[in-house]
Scaffold this motif. Structure first.
Motif, PDB file in Angstrom:
ATOM      1  N   LEU A 192     -20.938  -6.341 -11.620  1.00 24.18           N
ATOM      2  CA  LEU A 192     -20.127  -6.116 -10.428  1.00 24.18           C
ATOM      3  C   LEU A 192     -19.112  -7.243 -10.265  1.00 24.18           C
ATOM      4  O   LEU A 192     -17.911  -7.015 -10.106  1.00 24.18           O
ATOM      5  N   VAL A 193     -19.616  -8.453 -10.338  1.00 27.63           N
ATOM      6  CA  VAL A 193     -18.744  -9.621 -10.208  1.00 27.63           C
ATOM      7  C   VAL A 193     -17.707  -9.599 -11.320  1.00 27.63           C
ATOM      8  O   VAL A 193     -16.521  -9.856 -11.098  1.00 27.63           O
ATOM      9  N   TYR A 194     -18.172  -9.264 -12.506  1.00 23.63           N
ATOM     10  CA  TYR A 194     -17.276  -9.342 -13.639  1.00 23.63           C
ATOM     11  C   TYR A 194     -16.151  -8.307 -13.554  1.00 23.63           C
ATOM     12  O   TYR A 194     -14.998  -8.594 -13.835  1.00 23.63           O
ATOM     13  N   ASN A 195     -16.512  -7.096 -13.145  1.00 21.02           N
ATOM     14  CA  ASN A 195     -15.474  -6.071 -13.017  1.00 21.02           C
ATOM     15  C   ASN A 195     -14.508  -6.383 -11.879  1.00 21.02           C
ATOM     16  O   ASN A 195     -13.319  -6.108 -11.980  1.00 21.02           O
ATOM     17  N   ALA A 196     -15.044  -6.959 -10.816  1.00 18.32           N
ATOM     18  CA  ALA A 196     -14.161  -7.380  -9.724  1.00 18.32           C
ATOM     19  C   ALA A 196     -13.173  -8.419 -10.230  1.00 18.32           C
ATOM     20  O   ALA A 196     -11.989  -8.401  -9.914  1.00 18.32           O
TER      21      ALA A 196
ATOM     22  N   LEU B 295     -16.901  -0.636 -10.333  1.00 16.42           N
ATOM     23  CA  LEU B 295     -17.242  -1.253  -9.049  1.00 16.42           C
ATOM     24  C   LEU B 295     -17.894  -0.233  -8.128  1.00 16.42           C
ATOM     25  O   LEU B 295     -18.934  -0.489  -7.520  1.00 16.42           O
ATOM     26  N   VAL B 296     -17.249   0.925  -8.021  1.00 22.40           N
ATOM     27  CA  VAL B 296     -17.764   1.969  -7.133  1.00 22.40           C
ATOM     28  C   VAL B 296     -19.175   2.354  -7.569  1.00 22.40           C
ATOM     29  O   VAL B 296     -20.094   2.456  -6.759  1.00 22.40           O
ATOM     30  N   GLU B 297     -19.311   2.537  -8.874  1.00 25.95           N
ATOM     31  CA  GLU B 297     -20.606   2.948  -9.402  1.00 25.95           C
ATOM     32  C   GLU B 297     -21.688   1.902  -9.090  1.00 25.95           C
ATOM     33  O   GLU B 297     -22.773   2.208  -8.609  1.00 25.95           O
ATOM     34  N   LEU B 298     -21.351   0.638  -9.339  1.00 30.22           N
ATOM     35  CA  LEU B 298     -22.355  -0.430  -9.191  1.00 30.22           C
ATOM     36  C   LEU B 298     -22.697  -0.689  -7.733  1.00 30.22           C
ATOM     37  O   LEU B 298     -23.857  -0.910  -7.387  1.00 30.22           O
ATOM     38  N   ILE B 299     -21.698  -0.672  -6.875  1.00 31.58           N
ATOM     39  CA  ILE B 299     -21.969  -1.030  -5.485  1.00 31.58           C
ATOM     40  C   ILE B 299     -22.773   0.084  -4.808  1.00 31.58           C
ATOM     41  O   ILE B 299     -23.464  -0.159  -3.822  1.00 31.58           O
TER      42      ILE B 299
ATOM     43  N   ALA C 290     -14.888  -1.350  -2.775  1.00 30.29           N
ATOM     44  CA  ALA C 290     -14.896  -0.668  -4.066  1.00 30.29           C
ATOM     45  C   ALA C 290     -14.047   0.598  -3.999  1.00 30.29           C
ATOM     46  O   ALA C 290     -13.243   0.880  -4.902  1.00 30.29           O
ATOM     47  N   ASP C 291     -14.205   1.355  -2.900  1.00 30.21           N
ATOM     48  CA  ASP C 291     -13.408   2.581  -2.753  1.00 30.21           C
ATOM     49  C   ASP C 291     -11.925   2.251  -2.693  1.00 30.21           C
ATOM     50  O   ASP C 291     -11.098   2.882  -3.347  1.00 30.21           O
ATOM     51  N   ASP C 292     -11.603   1.236  -1.899  1.00 26.62           N
ATOM     52  CA  ASP C 292     -10.194   0.837  -1.781  1.00 26.62           C
ATOM     53  C   ASP C 292      -9.654   0.355  -3.125  1.00 26.62           C
ATOM     54  O   ASP C 292      -8.487   0.579  -3.458  1.00 26.62           O
ATOM     55  N   ALA C 293     -10.541  -0.317  -3.879  1.00 29.88           N
ATOM     56  CA  ALA C 293     -10.106  -0.859  -5.163  1.00 29.88           C
ATOM     57  C   ALA C 293      -9.732   0.277  -6.112  1.00 29.88           C
ATOM     58  O   ALA C 293      -8.753   0.181  -6.853  1.00 29.88           O
ATOM     59  N   LEU C 294     -10.520   1.336  -6.062  1.00 32.47           N
ATOM     60  CA  LEU C 294     -10.211   2.469  -6.939  1.00 32.47           C
ATOM     61  C   LEU C 294      -8.883   3.098  -6.533  1.00 32.47           C
ATOM     62  O   LEU C 294      -8.028   3.378  -7.378  1.00 32.47           O
ATOM     63  N   ASP C 295      -8.706   3.268  -5.216  1.00 38.05           N
ATOM     64  CA  ASP C 295      -7.418   3.789  -4.731  1.00 38.05           C
ATOM     65  C   ASP C 295      -6.284   2.908  -5.226  1.00 38.05           C
ATOM     66  O   ASP C 295      -5.241   3.383  -5.671  1.00 38.05           O
TER      67      ASP C 295
END
Lengths: 329, 509, 171, 672
Positions: free
Chosen positions: B117-121, B378-382, B212-217
């Motif tokens: 999670l941290v790494y993908n962020a 991120l979405v998946e992991l969170i 995470a949702d916002d990040a995907l957007d």
């Protein structure tokens, strides 16, 4: 009235200090409005000659990060010293040598030999090393000289102030820059951060018992770290007591002990010696072999106590290392 | 001291003037980049004013491999993160994985997920930095735009204030997530062999879910911006696909069990210039495939594929030179492990004429594709119920001997290799830093671009910028360095006030 | 350079109650020992801050001798144990920093052991003499000479010219 | 107001004006150190206004010189290079104070004990004096105005050890009106002296002179006597000691027992079965016993190791019945710990006798008729196990007795020291043996030491009474007869160093004059009381001549044989001296202490608590409200351990602050 000129520069550092300034972006807007940034290699096209052309002392303040390892960095330190009214060592590397100064336990030759000849992935035969000046088909190429010793900025030029940290936090950077601009600077030589050890602000402070003594030291990977309890109370070495506060205890909040990046308080000449003194005094054992046993939990005293401050420690460098006088490395 | 130094400079200047008479013309771009220290490009012109050879030099060395000796292995994630303050998380994670290997310990599932999670962020925010602020301006604003526009300011002018806000807010929020787990975002502290130091409290979960949702957007939005501003502009497409920035080399990157792109874990796959798998190996075998070469004019070491050997800075199947980083990762993978990223992946290759893509500048697009993947992860992991577990550590018991860790840093494959004594004290360390893998190809790119662009001694700011673009596409750590802002404002700090409002001074020039 | 005249210089930190008193006793007893030691009196060996040891070495001492009461004899109950523990780790640290082991010595010398003051000092002076000068101030100066030779390392002409050129390029 | 000088030149602000004085100490220093050269050197150092050399700085004119210079040259710091500060620091501080300066604006340089007396090369000694002077001159700059701290003295006194020394000290103090706690480990006071028959050289009865003093202890209203008790913990400092005393259960209520000894008669053990300590094992006692007839207190004691009830709880408890309604016997007693507060402590813990088995060639423990001097003492005592009859183990009277002197004394293999009393003690016993048995007595000696009053005369008397003296260390004692007259006897083989040949002398009984040794637990005891021991293990006096009963710990005094072997008169003299020292402190009411205390700079302290556990005097506490550590100056003894340990440098120490020590380091290394 022209805006005061401010400069940023980096030397042997990782760029984290630059990132720290970037991270500050939204906060120091007010400051930025008020200044004219004349040099910032991370963000702006930089020409050394432009700096050379400036009148001496025309830069109000230079925030200089990174340790000094090469001749080129020395030159820049001298140049910026000449051009700046106030020279600020920004971050642990400029202030104390930082992690790169752990290299002061090794000679230049050891370093170059390993990196360019002995590293497991080195394939060249015959072995060669970079040269400070090299002719290639008539192309004269030079590299700065790689020094024997890693130095803190104040070991090369006079430094007016230090902003500590690896990297410094936005908060103290902001406060320091503000102080420069408002001319409200403390006595020269000051470190622009609270002059009190980290424990003062550590959220775990209350959990440390007043009668703590050590029967063993545990390395962090050997113990499940309690997220609330003082690390020392968990027998894990934490540099907090010997380290200046002001970092907002970010590492202990991340459930890892302080490793000392803010350096010592103004009252301490050698951060490592002081931490060693404090920890050892509180070892419980009385018999020599038991003491040895307890202290074996600190396998690397230099790396533990001088993680960021070896260059500025009283001994500065492993004292029996040779000085390689050769210009080419 | 000052006067002595002054004298020295005066002397140097005198010498310089004298020497200048005898010298061939020469252009220096100094400094340009940040690997270990800055980089600089020296371009040698011949009598006709054409480029003879351009050198990318890295004039600094800090020697982490050596001064790691004698340190307790568990300190390596924190020590090696100081190699780079821009991608500390990459070093931190590579070191942490090397420690897992060293102590033969598998972190509990939650710890592994937190790391990912941290790494993908981190990958997402770092890529965003490059796309919008460091490398992106080359395209979004255009390579020939006046320098004062060719920066984030120009980007914002082009895409709008709202987008600028979005970028900065998104990066801040992502960095807050890293800081939540890592204590600090620059040089985080979470990594330990067999786990992480800190977990996620259930009550802190909701804002990160929203993030995470916002990040995907945001990632999808970025792709749209890229398509609108770059791909719809035939000049840019021409530039990207033009020969100036194209090399046919090998590519290296990490893939998961399905040969899909993965940043955190998997096997290293190498494909040749035709896209055929050349090798696939676990981290521990890196020495069979990766070797380093020294040039006397640079402190950086040049990696090449060991079985092929070093044959100088040249292309072709016989040359061991290879590339890493986004484009390489897409080239080596069979696809992306998440649906939207997969879609973007397919579009990427369809548009650029199939696999593999050799155009260096396509890295920018590949980076956007990766942003989508990172966001989807991120979405998946969170949303993984295990993410809030407090089972975060396995205490190592094995006797340490050797450990190799590898991750895909935003800038490419990153190897950490440690050997220790029985007490876990480092006796040997070897680090293959992401940009080092690319070093040879970058050097070639710079040389080729200089040769292709600088003719008859005509050197303009725009042309120099296009030379710089040759390496900036690789994002070789602070590729931003030459992004000039002669309009006085530093690019990152001058944009928003604490209320996140865009501020007028932006237009100042 | 002045090896022929070199004499070891040892800084000693003696606790008031035992070792300092023992050194007084050595004096009263007219024992003769090497004149290379300079004693700094502290109330307890527990006052010896490792910084003092490093500072003494950095300022030119060839060795540092710490003298305290025998274990269990401390006037302050157990200050000497604190010294012993510091000494152990400090010694390791000094070894890691390339300082020879005999340059730092800890001795328990009770108030009645004037003879021991003599033998310890004589022995240590000879051991340090055999090692030769530590001379850290001199070493620091040697290290920093590379900086004073800046002129020699300033870029030679060809490079300076390059720095001039871009102007032309931009024009 | 300018005469007291407490304003202008005392302050730390303004110019530092240092006066430097080097003392010749007659030839003691000047013979080796070039004093004028040192003075010249010092004169050029920064801050030095006056630099002089003088013959005797500690003399009145020397002190006057300092005072005059303080006035004339407006000195605000003074450095004297002379002898050890342990000797004359106070002298010069007083002189400086008399000159109008704060006495702590002074630093002393030890160039006599640490320089001129221990070196031989004038140039090197002079160089050393210079660098030491340099250090002091640098250091004194940082000195601050301080005041001696006054610590009030608690008037009560603890006396540890109830032998003749402790008894005398306790009575002396009690008679002066001071409350005294007398703590004795054994069930009765009296110590070794109670076991003696007569005392040399007067041959007066030991019991006759001791018993009244023992009774006085019992009855004195100012004395609290705790026998069968031991000190287990000592905290605090002069004037304010807190002492924990462990009172072992004697299973008899001391208040209720009247010493009727009915319980002893009634004990389930009909016959005495266990070795009687008081008679050195020469007789037997029961589990319930009274140590000796004159024991104080007159209270029985139950030996927990022997008593069936204590050990198993399964005794008929006939003793209880015998005690009847007095109910003095109490098997429920438990060990008690009592905490007392005292201002001074007198240690009179005495000695132990050398174990003769350590010299196997003398056959002690092997031949039944080899006895120690103390065993013989019990035999000659009329109240002893034999009623004063000197008999061999088989009941015969000895016809010849040999005394071997210096057993465990003056012997490189055992103890090097002279036990001082054995010559006289042996002659006393020899005379008693002659008197009781008319046996032939031969004394084997190395030297006869009879320096006390009347002792040489006593020696003469011994010679006159026909006691044989053979000079020489006895090689061995054997029962291997080589001649007829040796059969059934013990043969002493000795080189008669006066006659010059080896002799074999057969005797019936051999008496070993065993020497004195420090108590077995002397090391633990001295640690508990924070004293020093000499290399032999005797408690160390502060100064062998000037402070023979003081220790390095203020308020702890030593008397009697715990300090070293001595006879009864000397022990009693020391007891009186120690009592007088304690009285002097008590009556003054306070003690002045060096103000070398540590203090925490509150705004600098991070509250890391690293220092808190370090203080052995619990002077450091953590203030939970302020979240800072703080030092109670009254408890701080000034060791500086916490100062060295404070990881953020937030603890400072008067007289030994970091900057003072760093400047000294710099100073001693400044002059190559």
């Amino acid at each position: 009235m022209p805006k005061p000129k401010i400069a940023f520069y980096w030397c042997a550092s990782c760029g984290g200090c630059e990132e720290a300034v970037v991270d500050l972006a939204e906060d120091i807007l007010g400051v930025v409005e008020a200044v004219d940034i004349v040099l910032w290699p991370v963000a702006m096209d930089f020409k050394k000659k432009d700096v050379e052309a400036m009148p001496d002392k025309s830069i109000v303040a230079t925030l200089f990060n990174g340790a000094i390892r090469t001749s080129e960095q020395e030159e820049m330190a001298h140049l910026l010293r000449r051009k700046s009214q106030v020279l600020i060592a920004y971050g642990a590397c400029a202030q104390m040598g930082g992690i790169p100064s752990l290299a002061n336990q090794f000679s230049r030759d050891q370093l170059l030999r390993f990196v360019y000849e002995q590293a497991p992935t080195m394939a060249d035969e015959p072995k060669s090393r970079p040269q400070t000046s090299f002719q290639n088909n008539g192309h004269a190429l030079t590299l700065p000289q790689f020094r024997n010793v890693v130095r803190s900025l104040d070991q090369v030029v006079e430094v007016d102030y230090c902003i500590p940290g690896c990297p410094p936090t936005p908060k103290i950077t902001k406060a320091a820059v503000g102080a420069v601009l408002e001319g409200k600077l403390p006595p020269k030589g000051s470190v622009l951060a609270p002059d009190i050890a980290l424990c003062d602000q550590c959220p775990r402070k209350g959990s440390k018992p007043a009668d703590l003594s050590f029967t063993q030291f545990k390395r962090p990977h050997m113990v499940k770290l309690d997220p609330e309890l003082c690390f020392l109370a968990q027998d894990v070495v934490c540099m907090g007591p010997a380290t200046r506060g002001g970092c907002e205890s970010v590492c202990t909040r991340g459930n890892m002990p302080c490793s000392g990046c803010f350096g010592p308080t103004s009252r301490v000449r050698d951060q490592g010696a002081k931490m060693l003194s404090s920890l050892c005094a509180n070892v419980a054992a009385k018999e020599e072999k038991d003491i040895t046993q307890t202290l074996s939990g600190i396998p690397d005293p230099v790396g533990t106590f001088y993680r960021y401050s070896l260059a500025s420690s009283l001994l500065r460098r492993k004292v029996d290392l040779p000085i390689d006088a050769k210009k080419s490395s | 001291m000052n006067s002595a130094t002054q004298q020295a400079w005066n002397q140097g200047n005198l010498n310089a003037n004298a020497a200048a008479q005898a010298q061939r013309r020469r252009v220096t771009i100094d400094p340009i980049t940040r690997l270990e220290g800055h980089g600089k490009i020296d371009i040698f012109l011949d009598a006709q004013g054409d480029v003879e050879r351009a050198y990318l030099q890295v004039p600094e060395l800090r020697g982490f491999e050596v001064f790691s000796i004698g340190r307790p292995a568990e300190e390596m994630p924190q020590i090696t993160s100081r190699i780079c303050g821009v991608c500390p998380t990459a070093h931190h994670m590579a070191a942490t994985k090397a420690l897992d290997d060293l102590y033969q310990v598998e972190p509990p599932p939650a710890a592994r997920k937190i790391r990912e999670l941290v790494y993908n962020a981190f990958v997402l925010e770092d890529h965003a930095l490059h796309v919008y602020i460091l490398g992106g301006p080359d395209f979004i604003v255009g390579p020939q735009a006046p320098p004062e526009k060719r920066n984030v300011v120009g980007v914002i002018e082009k895409v709008g204030v709202e987008v600028g806000k979005k970028v900065i807010t998104m990066r801040r929020r992502l960095r807050e997530l890293i800081a939540y787990f890592g204590g600090k975002v620059i040089h985080p502290v979470l990594g330990l062999p067999g786990g992480v130091s800190k977990g996620l409290k259930p009550e802190d979960l909701p804002p990160f879910k929203a993030l995470a949702d916002d990040a995907l957007d945001f990632a999808l939005f970025t792709l749209q911006v890229f398509k609108d501003l770059v791909l719809k502009n035939p000049d840019y497409v021409k530039l990207i696909t033009g020969d100036t920035y194209t090399h046919r080399t090998y590519y290296m990157g990490m893939v998961d069990a399905n040969n899909k792109v993965n940043f955190y874990d998997g096997l290293i796959r190498v494909v040749d210039a035709t896209g055929k798998e050349y090798a696939k190996f676990p981290a521990r075998q890196y020495r069979d495939f990766v070797a380093e070469h020294v040039e006397p004019w640079s402190y950086v070491k040049f990696c090449f594929l060991k079985p092929l050997g070093w044959h100088g800075f040249e292309e072709g199947p016989q040359s061991g030179i290879y590339a890493v980083a986004p484009l390489a990762r897409l080239n080596v993978a069979d696809g992306m492990a998440s649906p939207k990223a997969q879609q973007a992946y397919e579009e990427f290759f369809n548009t650029l004429g199939g696999k593999p893509v050799h155009h260096t500048l396509a890295n920018h697009w590949a980076r956007v594709v990766e942003m989508i993947f990172a966001a989807e992860r991120l979405v998946e992991l969170i949303n993984d119920p295990e993410i809030t577990s407090s089972d975060l550590r396995v205490i190592p018991t094995a006797k340490p001997v050797v450990g190799v860790g590898v991750v895909e840093a935003p800038r490419g494959t990153l190897f950490h290799h440690y050997e220790t004594d029985a007490n876990g004290i480092i006796t040997k360390a070897n680090l293959i830093v992401a940009t080092q893998n690319n070093a040879a190809r970058i050097a070639m790119s710079v040389d080729k671009a200089a040769k292709g662009l600088i003719k008859k001694g005509h050197v303009s700011e725009g042309l120099l910028n296009m030379v710089e673009m040759a390496f900036r596409a690789y994002d070789p750590c602070f590729g931003c360095a030459t992004h000039s802002l002669p309009g006085h404002l530093p690019l990152c700090v001058s944009i928003y006030d604490p209320q996140r409002n865009l501020v007028r001074q932006l237009t100042q020039s | 350079m002045r090896d022929t005249h070199w004499q070891p210089r040892i800084v000693a930190f003696f606790c008031n109650w035992c070792t300092y008193t023992a050194a007084d006793l050595a004096g009263v007893s007219r024992l003769k020992y090497a004149p290379n030691v300079r004693v700094i009196r502290l109330m307890c060996s527990g006052r010896v801050d490792p910084q003092f040891v490093l500072d003494a070495l950095a300022r030119g001492a060839d060795g540092v001798l710490i003298g305290g009461c025998h274990p269990g004899d401390c006037h302050y109950v157990d200050g000497n144990y604190k010294t012993l523990r510091r000494f152990q780790l400090l010694k390791r640290l000094l070894a890691d920093m390339g300082v020879e082991q005999v340059r730092l010595r800890l001795e328990w010398i009770s108030a009645s052991e004037g003879e021991r003051v003599k033998s310890v000092i004589n022995e240590m002076v000879e051991q340090v003499r055999a090692l030769g000068p530590l001379n850290l101030p001199g070493r620091f100066a040697d290290w920093d000479r590379e900086m004073t030779e800046l002129e020699a390392n300033i870029r030679t002409g060809e490079e300076q010219s390059a720095r001039k050129e871009p102007e032309a390029a931009h024009a | 107001m300018n005469t007291n000088g407490t304003n202008g030149n005392n302050g730390n602000n303004g110019d530092i004006r240092i006066g430097f004085y080097i003392c010749h100490c007659g030839h003691n220093i000047a013979a080796l150190v070039d004093c004028p050269a040192v003075a010249q050197y010092a004169d050029k150092l920064p801050g030095v206004v006056v630099s002089r050399d003088y013959k005797y700085m500690c003399s009145d004119p020397g002190q006057e010189l300092i005072q005059q210079d303080i006035r004339e040259h407006k000195l605000n710091r003074v450095v004297v290079a002379s002898c050890s500060p342990l000797l004359h620091e106070h002298t010069f501080r007083d002189a400086v104070a008399a000159g109008g300066l704060n006495p702590f604006f002074f630093q002393m340089v030890n160039i006599r004990e640490h320089d001129s007396w221990v070196h031989t090369d004038p140039a090197e000694a002079t160089a050393k004096a210079k660098s030491l002077a340099h250090a002091a001159i640098r250091r004194v700059r940082f000195h601050k105005a301080l005041e001696m701290t006054r610590v009030p003295i608690h008037p009560d006194v603890l006396v540890v050890g109830g032998g003749i020394t402790g008894i005398h000290a306790a009575i002396t103090l009690a008679n002066a009106g001071k409350k005294v706690f007398l703590v004795e480990r054994e069930p009765s006071i009296g110590g070794h002296m109670a076991k003696f028959d007569k005392t040399f050289p007067t041959l007066d009865c030991a019991a006759c002179i001791l018993t009244p003093k023992m009774s006085a202890v019992r009855s004195h209203p100012n004395i609290t006597l705790w026998t069968y008790s031991e000190v287990v913990k000592v905290e605090g400092y002069v004037g304010n000691y807190v002492v924990t005393v462990k009172r072992k259960p004697r299973y008899v209520n001391e208040e209720l027992c009247v010493g009727c000894q009915e319980c002893i008669k009634a004990c389930i053990f009909k016959e005495p079965k266990f070795p009687d300590e008081f008679n050195v094992g020469l007789s037997k006692r029961k589990p319930v016993y009274i140590p000796f007839p004159q024991a104080v207190p007159q209270v029985v004691v139950i030996d927990p190791e022997r008593c069936i009830q204590v050990k198993t709880g399964k005794c008929k408890k006939t003793c209880l019945e015998a005690c009847a309604d007095r109910q003095a016997i109490d098997f429920t007693q438990k060990e008690q710990r009592v905490e007392i507060k005292v201002g001074n402590i007198i240690m009179a813990t005495g000695f132990k006798l050398f174990d003769a088995k350590r010299i196997p060639q003398y056959g002690y423990g092997l031949y039944p008729n080899v006895v120690t001097s103390l065993e013989l003492e019990r035999l000659v005592t009329s109240s002893g196990p034999t009623g004063g009859e000197i008999i061999l183990r088989d009941g015969r009277h000895p016809k010849s007795v040999g005394f071997i002197l210096c057993v465990g004394s003056r012997d490189m293999k055992t103890n090097r020291w002279c036990s001082r009393t054995c010559c006289m003690h042996s002659m006393k016993l020899a005379q008693l043996v002659r008197e009781h048995t008319h046996a032939d007595v031969t004394v084997f000696y190395l030297d006869i030491r009879a320096p006390g009053k009347g002792c040489e005369e006593f020696y003469d008397k011994s010679l006159k009474e026909g006691i044989q003296f053979v000079r020489g260390r006895v090689a061995e004692v054997t029962d291997w007869a080589l001649a007829r007259e040796e059969e059934g006897k013990l043969v002493i083989r000795v080189e008669d160093t006066l006659a010059g040949f080896v002799r074999r002398i057969p005797v019936d009984m051999i008496v070993l004059a065993v020497g004195m040794e420090p108590q077995a637990d002397a090391q633990e005891v001295r640690r508990m009381f924070n004293m020093s021991c000499g290399t032999e293990g005797w408690f160390l006096e502060k100064h062998p001549k000037l402070a023979p009963v003081s220790t390095f710990t203020d308020g702890v005094f030593i008397a009697g044989c715990c300090q070293g072997p001595k006879d009864i008169p000397d022990s009693i003299a020391q007891a009186g001296a120690a009592a007088a020292e304690a009285l002097a402190l008590i009556d003054k009411g306070y003690i002045e202490q060096e103000p070398n205390t540590a203090f925490i700079v509150e705004e600098d302290c991070s509250g890391c608590k690293s220092c808190v556990p370090l203080c052995p005097f619990t002077a450091i506490t953590f203030d939970a409200t302020k979240q800072k550590a703080q030092i109670n100056a009254a408890l701080c003894k000034g060791c500086g351990t916490c100062v060295a340990a404070c990881p953020s440098g937030s603890i400072k120490q008067n007289l030994f602050d970091d900057e003072e020590i760093f400047s000294e380091i710099e100073g001693v290394l400044a002059h190559a």
